[in-house]
Scaffold this motif. Sequence first.
Motif, PDB file in Angstrom:
ATOM      1  N   GLY A  14      23.800  53.017   8.881  1.00  0.00           N
ATOM      2  CA  GLY A  14      23.924  52.116   7.795  1.00  0.00           C
ATOM      3  C   GLY A  14      22.556  51.231   8.015  1.00  0.00           C
ATOM      4  N   GLY A  15      21.434  51.886   8.376  1.00  0.00           N
ATOM      5  CA  GLY A  15      20.059  51.419   7.973  1.00  0.00           C
ATOM      6  C   GLY A  15      19.768  50.531   9.632  1.00  0.00           C
ATOM      7  N   TYR A  16      20.794  50.378  10.512  1.00  0.00           N
ATOM      8  CA  TYR A  16      20.377  49.738  11.883  1.00  0.00           C
ATOM      9  C   TYR A  16      19.933  50.743  12.847  1.00  0.00           C
ATOM     10  CZ  TYR A  16      22.552  45.549   9.530  1.00  0.00           C
ATOM     11  OH  TYR A  16      22.721  44.617   8.892  1.00  0.00           O
ATOM     12  N   ALA A  17      19.734  51.970  12.743  1.00  0.00           N
ATOM     13  CA  ALA A  17      19.277  53.121  13.553  1.00  0.00           C
ATOM     14  C   ALA A  17      18.242  52.465  14.435  1.00  0.00           C
ATOM     15  CB  ALA A  17      19.220  54.419  12.724  1.00  0.00           C
ATOM     16  N   PRO A  18      16.966  52.000  13.957  1.00  0.00           N
ATOM     17  CA  PRO A  18      15.933  51.708  14.566  1.00  0.00           C
ATOM     18  C   PRO A  18      16.140  50.792  15.645  1.00  0.00           C
ATOM     19  CG  PRO A  18      15.529  51.598  12.285  1.00  0.00           C
ATOM     20  CD  PRO A  18      16.507  51.663  12.344  1.00  0.00           C
ATOM     21  N   PHE A  19      17.367  49.758  15.526  1.00  0.00           N
ATOM     22  CA  PHE A  19      17.715  48.739  16.576  1.00  0.00           C
ATOM     23  C   PHE A  19      18.831  49.583  17.481  1.00  0.00           C
ATOM     24  CE2 PHE A  19      16.678  46.696  12.676  1.00  0.00           C
ATOM     25  CZ  PHE A  19      15.506  45.963  12.978  1.00  0.00           C
ATOM     26  N   VAL A  20      19.709  50.362  17.011  1.00  0.00           N
ATOM     27  CA  VAL A  20      20.920  50.768  17.759  1.00  0.00           C
ATOM     28  C   VAL A  20      20.496  51.970  18.762  1.00  0.00           C
ATOM     29  CG1 VAL A  20      23.045  52.188  17.593  1.00  0.00           C
ATOM     30  CG2 VAL A  20      22.607  50.388  16.014  1.00  0.00           C
ATOM     31  N   TRP A  21      19.704  52.878  18.318  1.00  0.00           N
ATOM     32  CA  TRP A  21      19.343  53.966  19.077  1.00  0.00           C
ATOM     33  C   TRP A  21      18.499  53.941  20.144  1.00  0.00           C
ATOM     34  CZ3 TRP A  21      23.249  57.145  19.054  1.00  0.00           C
ATOM     35  CH2 TRP A  21      23.517  57.420  17.831  1.00  0.00           C
ATOM     36  N   PRO A  22      17.231  52.962  19.878  1.00  0.00           N
ATOM     37  CA  PRO A  22      16.580  52.535  21.153  1.00  0.00           C
ATOM     38  C   PRO A  22      17.428  51.628  22.179  1.00  0.00           C
ATOM     39  CG  PRO A  22      15.419  52.180  19.244  1.00  0.00           C
ATOM     40  CD  PRO A  22      16.467  52.493  18.564  1.00  0.00           C
ATOM     41  N   SER A  23      18.340  50.685  21.703  1.00  0.00           N
ATOM     42  CA  SER A  23      19.184  50.065  22.636  1.00  0.00           C
ATOM     43  C   SER A  23      19.947  51.021  23.496  1.00  0.00           C
ATOM     44  CB  SER A  23      19.935  49.158  22.143  1.00  0.00           C
ATOM     45  OG  SER A  23      20.512  49.506  21.025  1.00  0.00           O
ATOM     46  N   TYR A  24      20.524  52.094  23.111  1.00  0.00           N
ATOM     47  CA  TYR A  24      21.148  53.032  23.816  1.00  0.00           C
ATOM     48  C   TYR A  24      20.104  53.475  24.644  1.00  0.00           C
ATOM     49  CZ  TYR A  24      25.865  53.180  21.541  1.00  0.00           C
ATOM     50  OH  TYR A  24      26.897  52.706  20.886  1.00  0.00           O
TER      51      TYR A  24
END
Length: 70
Positions: A14-24
């Motif tokens: 939903g547009g938050y991938a640049p924040f979600v995947w690096p945090s994983y």
Amino acid sequence: MSSFHSFHAFLSMGGYAPFVWPSYAVTFAIIGLNVYWAKRLLARSHQAARRRIAVQEESRLTAAAGEPSV
């Protein structure tokens, strides 16, 4: 039912991938490092314990043989 209609939508988060995947990635990297460091520390502790046991055995055998301790 899933809130994502396609795999691409899931990956984009939903547009938050640049924040979600690096945090994983950071989370799993930290967990991996913790496991690595724990295994390394355990191996070093085992080696130190083996050395202490060997020194104690040597001093016990030396004392039993009547030789002066160093």
